[in-house]
Structure formats: C-alpha cells, structure tokens
Design an enzyme around this catalytic site. Structure first.
Site, PDB file in Angstrom:
ATOM      1  N   GLU A 214      33.034  46.628  34.556  1.00  0.00           N
ATOM      2  CA  GLU A 214      31.762  45.988  34.242  1.00  0.00           C
ATOM      3  C   GLU A 214      30.866  45.956  35.479  1.00  0.00           C
ATOM      4  O   GLU A 214      31.267  45.428  36.523  1.00  0.00           O
ATOM      5  CB  GLU A 214      32.024  44.570  33.723  1.00  0.00           C
ATOM      6  CG  GLU A 214      32.801  44.589  32.413  1.00  0.00           C
ATOM      7  CD  GLU A 214      33.573  43.303  32.135  1.00  0.00           C
ATOM      8  OE1 GLU A 214      33.252  42.265  32.732  1.00  0.00           O
ATOM      9  OE2 GLU A 214      34.492  43.344  31.290  1.00  0.00           O
TER      10      GLU A 214
ATOM     11  N   GLU B 264      37.735  43.864  28.529  1.00  0.00           N
ATOM     12  CA  GLU B 264      38.778  44.105  29.519  1.00  0.00           C
ATOM     13  C   GLU B 264      39.952  44.866  28.915  1.00  0.00           C
ATOM     14  O   GLU B 264      40.566  45.713  29.586  1.00  0.00           O
ATOM     15  CB  GLU B 264      39.226  42.779  30.145  1.00  0.00           C
ATOM     16  CG  GLU B 264      38.178  42.134  31.055  1.00  0.00           C
ATOM     17  CD  GLU B 264      37.038  41.430  30.320  1.00  0.00           C
ATOM     18  OE1 GLU B 264      37.155  41.239  29.085  1.00  0.00           O
ATOM     19  OE2 GLU B 264      36.036  41.070  30.957  1.00  0.00           O
TER      20      GLU B 264
ATOM     21  N   GLN C 153      36.153  42.029  36.514  1.00  0.00           N
ATOM     22  CA  GLN C 153      35.110  41.388  37.333  1.00  0.00           C
ATOM     23  C   GLN C 153      35.605  40.157  38.087  1.00  0.00           C
ATOM     24  O   GLN C 153      35.250  39.941  39.246  1.00  0.00           O
ATOM     25  CB  GLN C 153      33.901  41.051  36.460  1.00  0.00           C
ATOM     26  CG  GLN C 153      32.648  40.830  37.264  1.00  0.00           C
ATOM     27  CD  GLN C 153      31.403  40.968  36.406  1.00  0.00           C
ATOM     28  OE1 GLN C 153      30.997  40.019  35.749  1.00  0.00           O
ATOM     29  NE2 GLN C 153      30.813  42.144  36.392  1.00  0.00           N
ATOM     30  N   PHE C 154      36.420  39.351  37.428  1.00  0.00           N
ATOM     31  CA  PHE C 154      37.122  38.237  38.072  1.00  0.00           C
ATOM     32  C   PHE C 154      38.531  38.210  37.485  1.00  0.00           C
ATOM     33  O   PHE C 154      38.703  38.491  36.296  1.00  0.00           O
ATOM     34  CB  PHE C 154      36.434  36.894  37.768  1.00  0.00           C
ATOM     35  CG  PHE C 154      35.165  36.661  38.535  1.00  0.00           C
ATOM     36  CD1 PHE C 154      35.159  35.934  39.725  1.00  0.00           C
ATOM     37  CD2 PHE C 154      33.961  37.163  38.069  1.00  0.00           C
ATOM     38  CE1 PHE C 154      33.988  35.721  40.424  1.00  0.00           C
ATOM     39  CE2 PHE C 154      32.772  36.956  38.768  1.00  0.00           C
ATOM     40  CZ  PHE C 154      32.790  36.226  39.949  1.00  0.00           C
ATOM     41  N   ALA C 155      39.511  37.816  38.299  1.00  0.00           N
ATOM     42  CA  ALA C 155      40.887  37.764  37.793  1.00  0.00           C
ATOM     43  C   ALA C 155      40.986  36.843  36.579  1.00  0.00           C
ATOM     44  O   ALA C 155      41.826  37.037  35.704  1.00  0.00           O
ATOM     45  CB  ALA C 155      41.836  37.275  38.894  1.00  0.00           C
ATOM     46  N   ASP C 156      40.107  35.855  36.511  1.00  0.00           N
ATOM     47  CA  ASP C 156      40.069  34.918  35.390  1.00  0.00           C
ATOM     48  C   ASP C 156      39.797  35.629  34.059  1.00  0.00           C
ATOM     49  O   ASP C 156      39.980  35.029  33.001  1.00  0.00           O
ATOM     50  CB  ASP C 156      38.960  33.897  35.636  1.00  0.00           C
ATOM     51  CG  ASP C 156      38.945  33.387  37.064  1.00  0.00           C
ATOM     52  OD1 ASP C 156      39.169  32.197  37.255  1.00  0.00           O
ATOM     53  OD2 ASP C 156      38.714  34.181  38.009  1.00  0.00           O
TER      54      ASP C 156
ATOM     55  N   PRO D  72      42.205  39.001  28.447  1.00  0.00           N
ATOM     56  CA  PRO D  72      42.037  39.857  27.266  1.00  0.00           C
ATOM     57  C   PRO D  72      42.734  41.208  27.430  1.00  0.00           C
ATOM     58  O   PRO D  72      43.054  41.860  26.443  1.00  0.00           O
ATOM     59  CB  PRO D  72      40.513  40.040  27.160  1.00  0.00           C
ATOM     60  CG  PRO D  72      39.924  38.870  27.888  1.00  0.00           C
ATOM     61  CD  PRO D  72      40.898  38.557  29.000  1.00  0.00           C
TER      62      PRO D  72
ATOM     63  N   HIS E 227      36.191  31.208  37.682  1.00  0.00           N
ATOM     64  CA  HIS E 227      35.919  32.186  38.745  1.00  0.00           C
ATOM     65  C   HIS E 227      36.799  31.897  39.956  1.00  0.00           C
ATOM     66  O   HIS E 227      36.402  32.155  41.088  1.00  0.00           O
ATOM     67  CB  HIS E 227      34.456  32.147  39.186  1.00  0.00           C
ATOM     68  CG  HIS E 227      33.476  32.404  38.095  1.00  0.00           C
ATOM     69  ND1 HIS E 227      33.001  31.418  37.278  1.00  0.00           N
ATOM     70  CD2 HIS E 227      32.892  33.545  37.678  1.00  0.00           C
ATOM     71  CE1 HIS E 227      32.149  31.937  36.411  1.00  0.00           C
ATOM     72  NE2 HIS E 227      32.067  33.218  36.622  1.00  0.00           N
TER      73      HIS E 227
HETATM   74  C1  LIG Z   1      35.865  37.773  29.631  1.00  0.00           C
HETATM   75  C2  LIG Z   1      34.743  37.869  30.612  1.00  0.00           C
HETATM   76  N1  LIG Z   1      34.462  39.040  31.206  1.00  0.00           N
HETATM   77  C3  LIG Z   1      33.472  39.136  32.127  1.00  0.00           C
HETATM   78  C4  LIG Z   1      32.722  38.042  32.470  1.00  0.00           C
HETATM   79  C5  LIG Z   1      31.642  38.135  33.564  1.00  0.00           C
HETATM   80  N2  LIG Z   1      30.300  38.039  32.982  1.00  0.00           N
HETATM   81  C6  LIG Z   1      29.652  36.858  32.904  1.00  0.00           C
HETATM   82  S1  LIG Z   1      28.183  36.979  32.111  1.00  0.00           S
HETATM   83  C7  LIG Z   1      28.371  38.642  31.882  1.00  0.00           C
HETATM   84  C8  LIG Z   1      27.316  39.428  31.159  1.00  0.00           C
HETATM   85  C9  LIG Z   1      27.113  38.953  29.745  1.00  0.00           C
HETATM   86  O1  LIG Z   1      26.029  39.622  29.168  1.00  0.00           O
HETATM   87  P1  LIG Z   1      25.484  39.230  27.723  1.00  0.00           P
HETATM   88  O2  LIG Z   1      26.603  39.040  26.785  1.00  0.00           O
HETATM   89  O3  LIG Z   1      24.470  40.260  27.345  1.00  0.00           O
HETATM   90  O4  LIG Z   1      24.799  37.806  27.901  1.00  0.00           O
HETATM   91  P2  LIG Z   1      23.544  37.408  28.758  1.00  0.00           P
HETATM   92  O5  LIG Z   1      24.024  37.068  30.125  1.00  0.00           O
HETATM   93  O6  LIG Z   1      22.598  38.556  28.747  1.00  0.00           O
HETATM   94  O7  LIG Z   1      22.960  36.214  28.088  1.00  0.00           O
HETATM   95  C10 LIG Z   1      29.577  39.075  32.434  1.00  0.00           C
HETATM   96  C11 LIG Z   1      30.053  40.476  32.436  1.00  0.00           C
HETATM   97  C12 LIG Z   1      33.047  36.827  31.828  1.00  0.00           C
HETATM   98  N3  LIG Z   1      32.370  35.705  32.079  1.00  0.00           N
HETATM   99  N4  LIG Z   1      34.042  36.769  30.911  1.00  0.00           N
END
Ligand SMILES: Cc1ncc(C[n+]2csc(CCOP(=O)(O)OP(=O)(O)O)c2C)c(N)n1
Ligand SMILES: Cc1ncc(C[n+]2csc(CCOP(=O)(O)OP(=O)(O)O)c2C)c(N)n1
Ligand SMILES: [Mg+2]
Ligand SMILES: [Mg+2]
Lengths: 410, 334, 334, 410
Positions: free
Chosen positions: C26, C57, C79-82, C86, C126
């Site tokens: 990501e 993931e 992106q984060f181990a947390d 999935p 995080h």
């Molecule tokens: C399971 C998981 N994977 C990755 C992330 C990191 N992350 C946080 S916000 C984000 C982007 C989300 O985009 P979108 O669904 O379009 O929502 P928006 O921020 O545009 O409102 C990511 C990759 C996360 N929080 N949870």
C-alpha cells in the site's frame, strides 16, 4: 504459442501527478435532476444503470431539481448547512490544535462534509452507524457535544474513552456511533451483523456501514456484502469515494469496474451513485435507502462521489503525489458553497447571514475548545489516568492484570 | 453423555434461558454441524436463532461482533480451529478490544467455538492447536475443556460471560477420554465419571484449574487431550505425578499451579501445539518466576514438534504417553 | 544513513542484483511508502518491479505467494504490523507450509516487511509488536533489526533467503537509536557507528545474535528498540549487564544466549509486546531449560502490559529504562 | 416509526430437504447452441447476460450445436471421454480403498468430471492450475501417473509428498498443479499472483484459479477478484458450482445475485456461465477464456453449473440434508453419459466399445493400485518415514528442529 505476444502487467495510474495539469474530463457528470427516482421496492436489476450514473439535485443555478428534490424543508436545509459549517470549523480548529502540539494527530473531512451530515439527518434515533475516521459529520449533525469530541482529541481527563485511543476515534452508542477502529473495513461486516441482530430481534432499527474507496479492496468488504446479500440485512452500505486512499488513487482499488457502486451488482444489491458534494442529493438517496432497508427489503449500496480536499491526515503531505490544484479542479465543487448558493437562490439565506453564521460557529467551536482545554491537552494540563489502561480489558480485572497494575505502581 | 452431547446440551440450556443467544456457523443449521454439536438447535429454536452461514470465518466472527454490540450473545462455530485464521483480525483487532477502546461503551460477549487438536488423521489442516495465538491477545478468554461435564459447564459460563471467549474443543475427546494409545480402543464417556452430566443449568467457572490426579513427585500441567496422556504417563512410569487440568488458559489459575509446583519441586508441561512459542512457554516462564527457589530440576516441555501436523506420521508428532513418561523419568533423575 | 535509507538501499541492491525481486504494498509505488522506505524504487526499476497495491493485506501476501511459486522473489510491505492480521491466514496456512506440504515441489521465498512497535503516539493500531504470533509458526523466519547496518544486511539476507521471512522494523528506530527517554532529543543515526552503512551488497546472516554490550552480572535479552533501552538501563543502574541483540528470533541463536547466561548466572528479558505469551516466554522457557544449574535468580521478563497499546499513556505501557533498571537491580538482589 | 413492521431475518433454504421431492424447476436451462459466442476481445459489459445464461453445446439428441461447437476433433473428444472414465474409475477404486482402511480419507468428483478434464485440454503446457480438492481430472487428463496419485493417497514410501498431507492433496509443478491447501480459497488469490508474475516476467503462460460455490464466500475470493481486475492478470477464474458446500446449499453463499458468475460484474470481469456437465461446452468456454487471458486482455470468470453427485467426502453422509433422489433429478444429466451419447450419435463410438473401454480402464486403474499398494498403504506395508516430517520445514534445517529430530530418536 510461438507467435503469442508476451504478457504485460497493467498498473493503473491517475491521469496526473504533481507537475501535471489536473484533468477530470473523464468524470462524466449527469445533469442535476436527470436520474430517475424508482420506488423503494424496485428490483435491483431494474436500476443497474444507476451504478454508473450520478444522482444530483442542485443545478448550477442552485436550484433543486428533478425527482430526488424536495426531501427537506428550507429550515431543515439551513440546519444542514449549519451542520456542515460546524464540521468545517471544527476541523480547522483541530488541525490548528494538532499543529500546536495539543494532540498527536488529526483527520479532516474537508470537502466531504455533506455526506455524513445529510445521511445523519435521514436516520432515526436508535439506528447505528459503523463509521470510519472521516464521518465526524455524523456526530456533529447528530448533536453530539463538540466538547466531548475535543476531550477525546486532547486525550484529557474528560476524554470519554480515557486517552486510550488515537484522536478522532470516537465512540458513542447513545448517538448511534460505533467505536471507530484503526483497522480498515472491519466495521463493514460488523454493521451487517448489527443489522442482522435487529432483524433477529424483530426490531425496526437499521444499521449504516461506512467505508472509503480504498478500503473496499479489503476482504471484510466482501464479507459484508456476502452476509448482507444472503440474509437481506437491513443495512445501508456506504462507500465514500473521495478519489484517494492516502497516496493511492481510486483506480487501484476499483480495477476494471468503472465505479464502486458496481460492486453491489455481483450480489443483487441495489446500488446507487450520488453526488457526494450535493447535500440535497445525499439526503434524498439516504432517505430512500433507509426506507428500503427498514421496509425489510434488504441492503442498499451507495457510492458517494466526492473528493478528499485536504491531506489524508496530519501525517500526510499530498503535494508529493497529486497536483496541488487538483482539489480546485474537482468538478463537483464544494458542498458548503453549493448548499449556501441553493439557500440564497431560494431566498432563505444571504451572504451576510452566512458570514454572520460563520462567525457564530467559529465562536461556538472556540468556546468548546476552551472548555475542553480546561480538562487538559495531550502534553499539558490534567491528563487521562495511566491507571485506567488496566481497566476495561475485561469486565472484571483478571489476576495477571491486577499483578501488572501493581507492578506499574498504581 | 459424550462431549458432543454435552456441548449440544449447553447450547440448549443457554438458548432456553436467554433469547439473546444465537448460534451460527458453517453447516451448523439444518445439518447440526460436521461434528453434530448443534444438532437439533435449528429445529428447536427456529431458523433465526440457529442458522447456516456462508463459508467466511471473518464474516462469521465479524457479524457476531456486530450482533453482540447490538445486545445479542452469539455463540459461533469455526468448523476446525485450523480455519480460524481468516477471522484472526476480527478476533484480535476487534472482539478483544472493543470494550477497552470504547471504555465500556460497547461490549462484545461472543463465544467462538472450534474443534482443536489432532489424532484423527486429519493432516495439517484438521489437527492444529492454535491456543497460544489467543493467549497472547489481551481482552480474550481462552478455554479448553477436557471432558463432558466441564465442556457443558464451561460452555454455559462462556456464553454467559461478558467478554469474548475462544472455546477450543479437543475433537479427539468428543467420544471418549483418549490417552494417546491410538492402538487401543477408546473407552466411551459413558464409562467415565466425568461423562456424567447433570441436566439443566450449571456452570464451571472460567479461570479455575483442577487437580485431576494428586501426586507428590512432579507437577504436570496439561489441558484438553493431554490430561489423559498425563494420567497415562504417570501410571505407566510409576511416577507419582500431580496432574493439573488447566481448563482455562486465560485467565490462568496461577495459584493452583504455583501451590502444586512448590509442593512437588518439579514441573513438566505438555501440549499438542507446536513447541516454540506455544502456551507451554508462558507456563514455563511463570513457573520458573514464581517457584524458582522450589524447583529441583529444569521445567520440561513436551509438545508437538516445530513442524506442520503431519498426516501419516501423526503419532510421531503427537506427544503421547511414552514421550511424556520419559520426560517424567528424566525430570525425576535430574 | 538512517534506517529508512538503509532499508531503501537494501531494496536497491537486491533489485539490481536480481531481476526477480519485486516490491509492492500500500502506497509503496509512486509515493514510496508512508515511511518512505521504498522511495525511488518505482522510478528506478519501473512500474512492474515496484507498484501500489490495493488495500488488502491478504491479497498482498497471497499474490506474493503466487509470484514466489512462479519464481519471483517478492518483498512486500504491510503498512503497519498492526495490519498484518488480515494476511495471517496466507502467512500461516500458506507461505509457511508450501515447501513442507509439497515436499519441496513448490517453495515460497517472500519477505514481508512491516513497521513495528510504539512510541510514536500511534495508539493501539500503529504500535503493536506481533512477533510472537510468527515465532509460533514453523516454516517462517522472523527478523527484527535494531540499526541501519543490520537492517540493510538482514533485509538483503531475507530477500535472498529461500524461506518466507517476516521482517519487523522498529519504527521508533527509523531515525535514531531510541533508548526510551522520550523526553530527551534522539541522537540521529549519523552520530552512531551502526549508522555507517557500506555501499553495495553485504548480508548479515539470519539466525545470529550479537553481544551489544559485554557484561558479567546479568544477561539482558533484547531486540529492536529494546536494545537501546537495555543499554541505557545498564548504564543508569550501574549494573554490569551483558546486552544481547537477538536480531533473528527464528531461527534463534540459542548458543550465544546460553553461553552468556551461563557466564552471568542471571537473565532479564525485555520486549515491547504484551507480556503474556510474548516471545519472552519462549526465551525464558529455553533459558531455564538450558541454564538451570547456572541460574542464581529467577528470569525476569519486562514487557508491555497485557493491555492494548494505549495512546496518551503510551509511556506507561512502554517498557522503558527505568522499569528495566529496576528489574536489573531486583535480579541482582535476589 | 410506530407503524413500521418489525424486521425479519431472511435465511435462504433449498427447495427440498430429505423426505421432499427433488425439484429443479427453478433452474432454467437454455437450449443447447442458443448462447452467442462473442469475439475474445469483447467488452465485459457487452456480454453481461451470459452470467445469467448457460452455454451448452450438446443437445438431447447428442448433437453438438451452435457457435460454441467444434473446438475438438472426434479423436480429441474420444480421448476426453476416456479421461472422464478414468477419473470415475479412479474415484470408485479409491473410495473402496478408503472403506477398506487403506487410506484415511477420500473425495470424489462424481458428476463433475467434465470440468477439470475438458479445461485441462484447453490449457497449454507451462500454464499453472491452483486447484481445489475436486480437480483430480486436471491431473488425470494431463497425464500425471495414477500410481503417483495413489501413492499420495496411501501415504506410502513413494508418496511424492512423503505422507505429510491428507490424501488427495496432490502437488505437481511439472504437471501445472499447485499444491492443494486444506484452507479454502487461499489458492484463488495466489493464482492471480502467479499470473501477475507471468505478466511481470513478459512470459506467455497463464494461470487458472479454482474454487467451489461455497468457497466464493471466503474473503480470498474477493482479494483475487480485486487484484485480477486491477492488474488485468492473465488468469481464468473458475467457480465450480456443484450446488452444495458440504450440507449447505449454494443459496447461502450466493445470496441475492442469482448466479455466481454475476460476482464478476462488480469488477468489470467478463463472466460466463457454462453447463459443467457438457464436456464440449466446457472445452469451448475454457479455450475462449484462456485465449483471452493469453492475449493480455485480462481475467475471465467462469461459473460451471454442475451437481455434486456423491458425498462431500468419505466423512460425509448427504442423506442427512438432501433427498437421495436429488442427484438423479439434476437436469443437466451425467457428463460421461452425455459425451458417450454424443460420440455414438456422431458415429465415433458404440455401446460395445464403451463397455470395452470401461473394462480396459478398470484394469488400468487396478494395475496402478496394485503397483501403489506394493509401496504400502496407510496402515500396512512400508510407510512414509517419520524422520521426514522434520525436512522441508525450511530449506536448511534450523537448530531447534535438529534438536527435536534427535529427541524424536531419528
Ligand atoms: C487493515 C489496514 N490496512 C492499512 C491501513 C492504513 N491506512 C489507513 S487509512 C488508509 C487509506 C484508506 O483510504 P480510503 O478507504 O479511501 O479512505 P479515506 O482515507 O480516503 O477516507 C490506509 C491504507 C489501516 N488503517 N488498516
Ligand atoms: C477456511 C476453511 N473453512 C472451512 C473449511 C471446511 N470445509 C471444507 S470443504 C467445505 C465446503 C466447500 O464447499 P464448496 O466450496 O462448494 O466446494 P465443494 O466441496 O462443493 O467442491 C468446508 C466448509 C475449510 N476447509 N477451510
Ligand atoms: Mg478514499
Ligand atoms: Mg460446492
């Protein structure tokens, strides 16, 4: 096979990157009022095309037109405008507070205010939202006290969730707002479960699931659709397509389907696409979907077409991956401006009253902030209690945690 | 009563007492589950109290969480513990944390049942014991019954508990107390005192271990199938081992463990899961910490090898009475 | 060089040497990752060697597995181990088992990188350290670098390794050796000898620990951020602790550990992950087993509490030098 | 809300359960030859309807008709019939072997033979299947030695995977057959990754993913579709809809979409539905899809409509959840019988030659079994080595495993 051409990986790219000229000509935007409004019990197949169209109510002149117009009185519309203005003022203040080190993190919903605000007004008390971090509008339009939101953001002594969670991760059962998770998409299938529980309990309450465009790629999105489709759960499945997922444009999640609304078609779920920057359209579509769900006709999927005008979060700088001017070039405009223009057009509002309202709301937000800051901010003043982190892991503290709390000196 | 019948009975009791208890999972509705633990529930309580789910473990747990936050008490089945991983995020990031992250605004009283352990020639995907993957997650309770009486009482307690509970059912014990002698016929539960299961409601409290065999020479910490392996090893080695059936791994009944090890001065831990980072590691760490000055020998762990659970060679993998007896002898000699 | 630059450099070296190395995840493509560890790779190697993935993931790891069985060497970022949960099923049930279950017919050389640990006010999603959830899974290697030099050498070794490797990057160390004194400015890597990273190709072998600080009084087993916490605690307590940086948790360098504990007679283990069933449990179990007759005090574990990682109170949760120093004193006194 | 009717949970049910009379009247079956054959580069949207239809080639009289007919010569067709007969004979023998205690477990594909057998013939060497446990036809039609399959089933000394895996969990890279997992659906997204790797490598090989109707509910199915759609991976996504997932009828996984092929529409993936009991139709559709994938036109999704005529596995007794007669009532008939009739109809085959072929094949299978049994069976004769379980966990055995192997006495 000798004459077969080698394969190639297709990696979708946005039309422009920093340095390029924003170009939204690919986004085809139907005229306001041009999309039909079917009866709520329409068969999903009969409205397939709506997943590739965009329901819009306000035209360029600010008039509300077409079959989706007319779900709100001027007073209700004005109150909607105020909700959006409150959200925007709140975001602005909290962004500043983060820059001042009063909190660790903040996330705005700039440009997307209409979606949560209008949706909330179409819901009934008792209904439950399973939101993402960008639906602060649900709380503000639902009358949740701003000061409580700020207490959470500042992780102070009055933080309803006791400093434990990242800022903006609100929780309020009383206000129909499920505790936000940092893990994307998990809430989507939970919302379906909540709705199933309502149906099992012969209740009349419905659930609303929220997800971003990027997060529809997550597997829990699929789980949500599967269960919602099979058990005809009374749930509205909301996809907020704000074009970006951090630095990743929506084409990476969407793939070849053209729209996110199309995802519903694989499941026989009626799927609508709506101008997310048109408060009146969002309200009308939300009302339709909620009525359908509450009438036991099963789930509805809605894609809100909008644009994330601000950075992803305070940890992000979008100028690294998209042109700065892209936001201004976004063809659906600004939701606050558009609703303001509409109210002015129908004679219910004026630029002067708008300016005055802005000032009032700023004052209101500032007052709330003062009140919240009196309870402390992340790095100064009174603090959420460290002792508290050992509570609520279980209903009753087990021996290991009792030992550890003692070891920690509490 | 078999363990299957006891589990079924626990469902019936819980569902009769509380209309909020709902049961679902793959094949659990009309058919009553591949191990038949939910047989008759759909007929008895209707299709919206007990139903078949799509094959999506994340969806099963995710919807159960949603239901629990609504106010129901879902008790769901994962067909085999080996298939719980797709649901791991929902369990770890959600069920376990909802109470804490909302400061009690939302709670998540769900029970997640799953058959665990090997010894049925199920190969690597019908034999696993993933308990340590749950004991590392604060917010969860983890239960492993070893007999019909406990299974019923613990399951009712789990369903009535206000926290998420992972409930691992040693499938090799469903029909009788299996001691690892796979070449001998298994005694049915009807011939075992713990197969006597009272009718109606009772609970076995979560968080309480029990001494299954008193002894003075060495403490054996066991749970699930290994309880019978331990009893057999004690008998066959002639070593006067005290066998503790942990029953609940989290919260752990450390008092009972420490009291016993302080008495015997020796400790052997046995589990079927893979050795490294298994729950035995936590037990060994705790025992050495709390009983250091009483220990006369190193704590030994007897466990599944650090390999996938093999099919044809499952009895090589399974920590049976011979391996455990050898460890008991060794610990007594050191 | 910072640890971020070292990781980026490792990618460049690996990708230049082997056209089969592909990198995705990501935001890792155009943008170069939210921590910028893959910056410049897409530009340098093209869109089909480094690209953005959908937010899934399981899909990231699942497609990486498919690619590896084709013959590529994917190195993917979570992106984060947390957010690895999935993907847990794909890692545990698939990546870890493909070689064994196919008797080597298929292999799965993938590297799964993820920022781990807290101390950045990231709250419960995080900040996590899920290493013990991987050390329990046979078939995986688990690596936690603690400095730029090792990060580069270990990452190149991981990418070149023929087994699936989980590579946990302590994000609090990305920019400097953080010792837990969050109220003091962090020294940048440019001022630390281990921030000197040679250009070009080299490896740090997987499975080898290193003594970071020699000492005679007590052995501290640490990895990642805790290495600096341990150094600080040793210095501040005045106790002559020997600090071992494990670097690889699986395979574990037990020889180095045992030699040290036999020398010092005491052992303290420290990690940021939640205590119960953390990797410290396995270490404690092994140390007491292999060094029983040399131990003069119970092995202590200093770790994150058995709670979710809190936001505002993260320094209450974080096992800092004060807590570790107190444990050292206590161990010396018992 | 006072006048809102209480909600109700919708729990789909099959039309009949044991005791009831099988009824497939809901299954609408288009005439053979009636579905168009579009060019391989057709736009997905243009063939939407094909997801609700069924491509069929053989009519009741056994003639091959319509635009999908003619992809095989009579000789190839006859070889296909022999493949299916081999699979059936193999299944029958192995089922018996399981009953005799020579193995712990077995899974037949009775009634579904045409799918894997015909698909395999449309593939090229070097292409890779990511199968489930019900595609033994891929191996048999691909010329993998039956005796090796049996060695695996018997977990004997010649078992290619050394006794480690459950019977039927074959693996053969050389034969384009990915190591089967007991965890449903994981292979689906792996297949997409393999296909992406082929594209990244500028190769010409394609992948085929396989999944059952029930398993499409799993999240990895979604992950597979997302990645396949975004990167236009050269992969054929096969859904074998045999109406049942152990005791659960396909309606629980399918929900409101009507068909499984429809799932592809949410992703802009062309989706075809085919009579899975019609060898000629399966071959034609597979060929079309493979050609499309290999031409870098991206993924294709195929739903095979068939019926699981036998028990789920040797651990299952379907009479507890479906009428015994349901299999006979299945309107698409038996794949072996149908292809046999076709060959007889075109004058390439006769009942006598068929009976003779049956006898030959039985003998062939029996001979293979004898050969395999000489290497041992699960409980008797020579055995897979226990020492071997410590190998292949890693490429090089790490110290913990060396210690343990020693402790185990090897
Ligand atoms: C399971 C998981 N994977 C990755 C992330 C990191 N992350 C946080 S916000 C984000 C982007 C989300 O985009 P979108 O669904 O379009 O929502 P928006 O921020 O545009 O409102 C990511 C990759 C996360 N929080 N949870
Ligand atoms: C992740 C996972 N969950 C559950 C199971 C148990 N299980 C094995 S086969 C099966 C039914 C699959 O049905 P379907 O996909 O329709 O395939 P079919 O057996 O009909 O070929 C189930 C639930 C499993 N193997 N893996
Ligand atoms: Mg977005
Ligand atoms: Mg099926």
């Amino acid at each position: 096979m000798a004459d077969t051409v080698p394969l190639r990986l297709n990696v979708p790219e946005p039309e422009v990157r920093p340095g390029g000229k924003p170009d939204f000509s690919r986004v085809s935007i139907p005229k306001a009022g041009s999309v039909d409004r079917p009866p709520v019990d329409v068969a999903p197949e009969a409205i397939r095309d709506m997943a590739w169209s965009i329901i819009r109510v306000m035209n360029r002149k600010g008039e509300a037109v077409g079959p989706w117009a007319g779900t709100l009185t001027p007073e209700e519309t004005l109150s909607g405008l105020r909700d959006m203005m409150r959200v925007r003022a709140f975001d602005k203040r909290m962004l500043m507070a983060q820059r001042q080190g009063k909190t660790s993190f903040y996330m705005q919903c700039l440009g997307e205010e209409a979606i949560a605000c209008a949706f909330r007004k179409a819901m009934s008390d008792g209904d439950m939202n399973f939101p993402t971090y960008r639906q602060q509008g649900l709380l503000i339009a639902g009358g949740y006290p701003m000061v409580d939101m700020m207490n959470q953001i500042f992780s102070n002594t009055k933080d309803p969730i006791k400093g434990r969670q990242l800022p903006v991760m609100y929780s309020s059962k009383a206000h129909g707002f499920f505790t936000i998770s940092g893990n994307l998409a998990t809430q989507f299938v939970q919302a379906v479960g909540w709705a199933m529980a309502s149906a099992i309990s012969r209740d009349t309450r419905i659930a609303a699931a929220w997800i971003g465009d990027g997060s529809t790629a997550e597997s829990d999105f699929h789980a949500g659709l599967v269960f919602a489709s099979t058990y005809k759960a009374p749930v509205v499945l909301n996809i907020v397509n704000n074009q970006w997922a951090i630095s990743t444009f929506q084409g990476i999640a969407r793939g070849g389907s053209g729209t996110f609304a199309a995802r519903g078609h694989g499941f026989g779920i009626p799927s609508l696409r709506v101008d997310g920057n048109d408060y009146l359209a969002v309200h009308a579509v939300a009302k339709w979907a909620i009525e359908r769900a509450r009438s036991n006709l099963g789930p509805v999927l809605i894609e809100y077409v909008t644009y994330r005008a601000a950075a992803h979060s305070t940890s992000d700088d979008p100028s690294a991956y998209r042109p700065k001017e892209e936001s201004d070039a976004w063809p659906l405009g600004d939701p606050v401006e558009r609703l303001k223009n509409h109210l002015v057009a129908i004679g219910a509002w004026s630029p002067e009253r708008h300016a005055q309202a802005e000032a009032e709301i700023d004052a209101e937000v500032l007052a709330a902030q003062k009140q919240a800051e009196a309870n402390g901010t992340l790095h100064s003043g009174p603090k959420a209690s460290p002792r508290d982190i050992f509570e609520d892991v279980y209903d009753v503290m087990p021996p290991n945690l009792r030992r550890q709390r003692q070891e920690a000196g509490f | 009563m078999t363990m299957i019948e006891a589990i079924r009975d626990a469902h019936v009791v819980a569902m009769e007492r509380d209309g909020k208890v709902v049961v679902f999972g793959e094949d659990v509705g009309y058919f009553g589950g591949v191990f038949r633990c939910t047989q008759g529930l759909q007929e008895g309580f209707g299709k919206d109290r007990c139903f078949d789910s799509p094959i999506n473990e994340a969806g099963i747990v995710g919807t159960a969480i949603g239901m629990a936050t609504y106010g129901l008490r879902p008790c769901v089945e994962i067909q085999f513990a080996d298939y719980v991983y797709p649901a791991y995020d929902q369990i770890v990031s959600e069920a376990a944390r909802i109470r804490h992250r909302s400061a009690g605004d939302f709670t998540c009283p769900i029970t997640i049942r799953m058959p665990t352990g090997g010894g049925i020639f199920g190969g690597q995907t019908h034999s696993q014991s993933p308990e340590a993957l749950f004991t590392h997650v604060s917010g969860l309770k983890v239960v492993v019954p070893s007999n019909p009486y406990d299974a019923k009482g613990l399951l009712i307690a789990a369903i009535e508990d206000d926290n998420p509970v992972v409930f691992l059912e040693p499938k090799r014990l469903y029909n009788g107390p299996f001691d690892g002698h796979h070449d001998r016929p298994v005694t049915p539960w009807s011939k075992h005192p713990l197969g006597e299961v009272p009718a109606g409601h009772y609970t076995v409290p979560l968080g309480k271990a029990v001494v299954r065999r008193e002894g003075s020479a060495v403490t054996v910490l066991a749970y699930g199938t290994m309880v019978y392996v331990a009893e057999a090893a004690a008998q066959e080695s002639g070593i006067d081992a005290e066998v503790i059936d942990l029953r609940t791994l989290h919260p752990l009944d450390l008092d009972t463990i420490v009291a016993s090890v302080k008495k015997t001065g020796r400790c052997v831990i046995v589990h079927e899961a893979t050795l490294t980072s298994g729950f035995g590691a936590e037990l060994a760490a705790l025992v050495q910490e709390h009983c250091f000055y009483h220990l006369e020998a190193p704590i030994r762990r007897i466990a599944g090898w650090d390999t996938p659970y093999p099919h044809a060679q499952e009895w090589t993998y399974f920590p049976g009475p011979a391996r455990l007896a050898a460890a008991l002898v060794e610990v007594m000699e050191s």
